[in-house]
Design an enzyme around this catalytic site. Structure first.
Site, PDB file in Angstrom:
ATOM      1  N   CYS A 136     -82.939 -39.748 -62.324  1.00  0.00           N
ATOM      2  CA  CYS A 136     -84.308 -40.196 -62.025  1.00  0.00           C
ATOM      3  C   CYS A 136     -85.211 -40.047 -63.252  1.00  0.00           C
ATOM      4  O   CYS A 136     -85.611 -38.932 -63.610  1.00  0.00           O
ATOM      5  CB  CYS A 136     -84.844 -39.378 -60.853  1.00  0.00           C
ATOM      6  SG  CYS A 136     -86.547 -39.760 -60.433  1.00  0.00           S
ATOM      7  N   CYS A 139     -88.780 -38.781 -62.532  1.00  0.00           N
ATOM      8  CA  CYS A 139     -88.799 -37.341 -62.229  1.00  0.00           C
ATOM      9  C   CYS A 139     -88.658 -36.509 -63.508  1.00  0.00           C
ATOM     10  O   CYS A 139     -89.354 -35.516 -63.686  1.00  0.00           O
ATOM     11  CB  CYS A 139     -87.640 -36.966 -61.303  1.00  0.00           C
ATOM     12  SG  CYS A 139     -87.440 -38.031 -59.892  1.00  0.00           S
ATOM     13  N   ASP A 140     -87.718 -36.886 -64.359  1.00  0.00           N
ATOM     14  CA  ASP A 140     -87.290 -35.971 -65.420  1.00  0.00           C
ATOM     15  C   ASP A 140     -87.564 -36.435 -66.852  1.00  0.00           C
ATOM     16  O   ASP A 140     -87.365 -35.661 -67.790  1.00  0.00           O
ATOM     17  CB  ASP A 140     -85.776 -35.708 -65.276  1.00  0.00           C
ATOM     18  CG  ASP A 140     -85.459 -35.028 -63.953  1.00  0.00           C
ATOM     19  OD1 ASP A 140     -86.311 -34.280 -63.462  1.00  0.00           O
ATOM     20  OD2 ASP A 140     -84.364 -35.262 -63.408  1.00  0.00           O
TER      21      ASP A 140
END
Ligand SMILES: Cc1cc2nc3c(=O)[nH]c(=O)nc-3n(C[C@H](O)[C@H](O)[C@H](O)COP(=O)(O)OP(=O)(O)OC[C@H]3O[C@@H](n4cnc5c(N)ncnc54)[C@H](O)[C@@H]3O)c2cc1C
Length: 323
Positions: A136, A139-140
């Site tokens: 992701c 997300c990261d």
């Protein structure tokens, strides 16, 4: 099959952030609410090391956020039991939820079963998940400022997310074919981006690390079998994301890939069946979006049940008048 005696107002299937929020809203509206979950409450948050994009917390560990959400979800009387749901049957105004040897009767169901990322299945992938291996970019990505990344895959997600990651890092897209499968417009954007490079006909054989974090990827050229090792700080894997909707395919509420289709109120084509979070056909799959869906569905389920009660009361009154 053992039919439980209680008739619920709402059964929520899946206790990820979406399902927990739906159960919170439903139980706080005084609906008799059951949360069925086949694993540990928290869903994908349990597999997330650090969350930096959930408002209210500058940074919080995924399992800790899951625990806090669970505590607040349960404060208004929702029940939580273990259950691996295999089917929903529509029976007039009731919805019957089958889980293992038990069946549960309810007025409304909220499906919140999420999705899963296809894995490469190579050494190092599981070991370094959350420590350099990610599925992701939103997300990261921000954890990799000024670093070097490998992105594995050649479809829309790999190329689009790979391009997105260049705002933080240099990106090498590693693809097993000699051309991309992504839409032309997405490909063109990636080809023009100086921070994106490509390794073609390449199979990732292993993800290397120093015991703490990712340090590189081992790549085999499919045509020559030549093995090379590339130093990278992270590996983003995009080889497919699939909905966890097998149990609901016979309801005819999914698209051709199995994602559940809803309107903006989380209503599916079947009255009294709602779907929320990652299992839904949508573009952004995040904790915040799952939570938003959950609030909407909990609220709409309340309105649905109020309408249902009104309708049943009117029908009863009409029957008494005839008598
Ligand atoms: C590694 C990783 C890191 C991530 N990092 C972030 C991040 O930093 N920020 C962010 O916003 N998002 C992040 N995400 C995405 C985020 O976790 C998801 O978008 C979010 O969890 C989706 O919530 P959900 O409730 O829809 O589903 P999920 O969290 O997937 O929960 C679904 C639940 O349903 C249960 N279930 C499934 N099928 C059944 C069944 N048949 N019967 C009973 N129970 C069932 C599952 O066991 C699971 O607990 C990350 C995802 C991953 C994989």
């Amino acid at each position: 099959m053992e039919q439980t005696e209680t008739i619920y107002d709402v059964i929520v299937i899946g206790a990820g952030p979406g399902g927990m929020t739906a159960a919170l809203y439903a139980s706080r509206s005084n609906l008799k609410t059951l949360l069925l979950e086949r694993g540990i409450p928290g869903g994908e948050m349990n597999n997330t090391a650090e969350v930096e994009n959930y408002p209210g917390f500058n940074s919080i560990l995924g399992p800790e956020l899951a625990e806090r959400m669970y505590e607040s979800t349960m404060q208004f009387g929702a029940e939580h039991v273990y259950g691996d749901v295999k089917r929903i049957v529509v029976d007039g105004d009731y919805r019957i939820v089958e889980a293992g040897k038990k069946t549960y009767k309810t007025r409304a169901v909220i499906i919140a079963t999420g999705s899963y990322h296809r894995k490469l299945g190579v050494p190092g992938e599981a070991q370094y998940n959350g420590r350099g291996v990610s599925y992701c970019a939103v997300c990261d990505g921000a954890f990799f400022k000024g670093k070097k990344l490998a992105v594995v895959g050649g479809g829309d997600s790999a190329v689009e997310e790979g391009t997105y990651l260049t705002q933080f890092a240099d990106v090498n897209i590693v693809h097993r074919r000699d051309e991309l499968r992504a839409q032309k417009v997405i490909q063109d954007r990636a080809f023009k981006n100086e921070k994106v490079s490509f390794t073609w006909n390449a199979i990732v054989e292993e993800i290397k690390g120093d015991g703490q974090k990712v340090t590189g990827v081992v790549i085999r050229n499919k045509n020559t079998n030549e093995i090379t090792e590339e130093a990278v700080d992270g590996v983003f894997i995009y080889v497919g994301i699939l909905p966890q909707s097998d149990a609901f395919l016979d309801l005819g509420i999914t698209d051709e890939e199995g994602w559940i289709i809803t309107n903006e109120h989380m209503e599916t084509a079947i009255p009294g069946i709602f779907a929320i979070g990652d299992v839904r056909q949508k573009l952004l799959r995040q904790i915040t979006t799952a939570v938003g869906d959950g609030g909407e569905a909990g609220n709409r389920a309340f309105a649905y049940i109020e309408d249902l009660h009104d309708r049943l009361a009117a029908a009863e009154a009409a029957a008494e008048t005839v008598d």
